[in-house]
Motif scaffolding. Structure first.
Motif, PDB file in Angstrom:
ATOM      1  N   GLY A 136       0.801  -1.217   0.000  1.00 14.85           N
ATOM      2  CA  GLY A 136       0.000   0.000   0.000  1.00 14.85           C
ATOM      3  C   GLY A 136       0.831   1.262   0.000  1.00 14.85           C
ATOM      4  N   SER A 137       2.150   1.106  -0.074  1.00 14.10           N
ATOM      5  CA  SER A 137       3.075   2.217  -0.276  1.00 14.10           C
ATOM      6  C   SER A 137       3.670   2.154  -1.676  1.00 14.10           C
ATOM      7  N   ILE A 138       4.153   0.960  -2.041  1.00 13.64           N
ATOM      8  CA  ILE A 138       4.784   0.788  -3.357  1.00 13.64           C
ATOM      9  C   ILE A 138       3.823   1.146  -4.488  1.00 13.64           C
ATOM     10  N   CYS A 139       2.536   0.804  -4.306  1.00 11.51           N
ATOM     11  CA  CYS A 139       1.578   0.924  -5.404  1.00 11.51           C
ATOM     12  C   CYS A 139       1.477   2.326  -5.977  1.00 11.51           C
ATOM     13  N   TRP A 140       1.683   3.364  -5.171  1.00  7.09           N
ATOM     14  CA  TRP A 140       1.529   4.742  -5.646  1.00  7.09           C
ATOM     15  C   TRP A 140       2.695   5.175  -6.519  1.00  7.09           C
ATOM     16  N   HIS A 141       3.803   4.447  -6.461  1.00  4.13           N
ATOM     17  CA  HIS A 141       5.041   4.806  -7.140  1.00  4.13           C
ATOM     18  C   HIS A 141       5.163   4.083  -8.484  1.00  4.13           C
ATOM     19  N   VAL A 142       6.290   4.311  -9.160  1.00  7.65           N
ATOM     20  CA  VAL A 142       6.596   3.577 -10.389  1.00  7.65           C
ATOM     21  C   VAL A 142       6.795   2.098 -10.092  1.00  7.65           C
ATOM     22  N   GLY A 143       7.389   1.795  -8.953  1.00 13.35           N
ATOM     23  CA  GLY A 143       7.614   0.402  -8.573  1.00 13.35           C
ATOM     24  C   GLY A 143       8.493   0.299  -7.351  1.00 13.35           C
ATOM     25  N   GLY A 144       8.994  -0.911  -7.111  1.00 13.70           N
ATOM     26  CA  GLY A 144       9.834  -1.153  -5.940  1.00 13.70           C
ATOM     27  C   GLY A 144      10.263  -2.604  -5.904  1.00 13.70           C
TER      28      GLY A 144
END
Length: 241
Positions: A136-144
């Motif tokens: 639920g943090s990674i999803c907002w970004h390009v990836g991880g």
């Protein structure tokens, strides 16, 4: 409009064991709700547990934690069908959307099938605060980095991309996260990335970093950038909540 500008609090925390309930919300989640600026009524908080397959016990425990915190709680459930007539209208009616951890790869795939990605972007631009932990943090970004595909961590590069950065979570407690994140930034698989130890979150206003905040006394936050063919890691000042 809930907030004056689109706001995301991406975290490696916000949830802890409760005293009388299985879970309770920790200061990172409380701060996300505070960012919504609700006055005169209970904040409307929608939980999304797609990353754990809408596990009924998880949804129950999140609802219990939300009620203890005084929130007007709801869920967006997608298995086996959406539980609301209009995903878009439901999300636009919230003050905060909180996303549970789990499989970020599965989360992204299921969201796209149902148009949740489009609805979340509209809600974010309309001032609904987006937050969550891990997936639920990674999803907002390009990836991880993720264990969605197996015990050996792997990159995920098809995040929602609301934020033009990579994201590293559980940076201090899962020893393989940091070196993989470094290698992915160094070779260009991921863009420059913001990373959080457990109990730490990054606040973004629009697509810009605003501050790092923590619910514990020692967790850190970091910015990992590409420098030639290597990765450079810089610590970020963290404000303790």
């Amino acid at each position: 409009m809930t907030t004056a500008e689109p706001t995301i609090l991406a975290t490696s925390g916000g949830l802890r064991s409760g005293e009388r309930t299985y879970w309770e919300f920790a200061p990172l989640t409380t701060y996300a709700v505070d960012l919504a600026g609700v006055v005169g009524r209970a904040p409307r908080v929608c939980f999304i547990s797609t990353a754990v397959g809408d596990n009924p016990m998880v949804m129950h425990n999140l609802a219990e934690a939300g009620r203890v915190a005084g929130y007007d709680v709801s869920h967006l459930q997608l298995f086996g069908m959406p539980n609301v007539p209009s995903i878009r209208e439901h999300l636009l009616g919230q003050d905060v959307v909180w996303v549970m951890g789990g499989s970020v790869a599965n989360l992204l795939a299921v969201w796209r099938v149902h148009g949740v990605d489009v609805a979340l972007r509209e809600a974010w631009l309309a001032g609904v605060v987006l937050t969550g932990v891990s997936a639920g943090s990674i999803c907002w970004h390009v990836g991880g980095t993720t264990d969605s595909f197996g015990p050996q961590l792997a990159p995920v590069t098809d995040g929602l991309g609301f934020l033009p950065y990579g994201n590293g979570v559980h940076y201090d407690t899962e020893e393989r996260r940091r070196p993989l994140l470094h290698s992915l930034v160094a070779d260009g698989t991921l863009p420059d990335s913001y990373c959080t130890d457990d109990g730490v979150g990054i606040v973004y206003h629009g697509t810009s970093f605003a501050e790092a905040v923590a619910e514990n006394p020692s967790g850190g936050a970091y910015f990992v950038s590409r420098s030639g063919d290597r990765a450079r890691e810089d610590a970020i000042d963290v404000r303790r909540l």
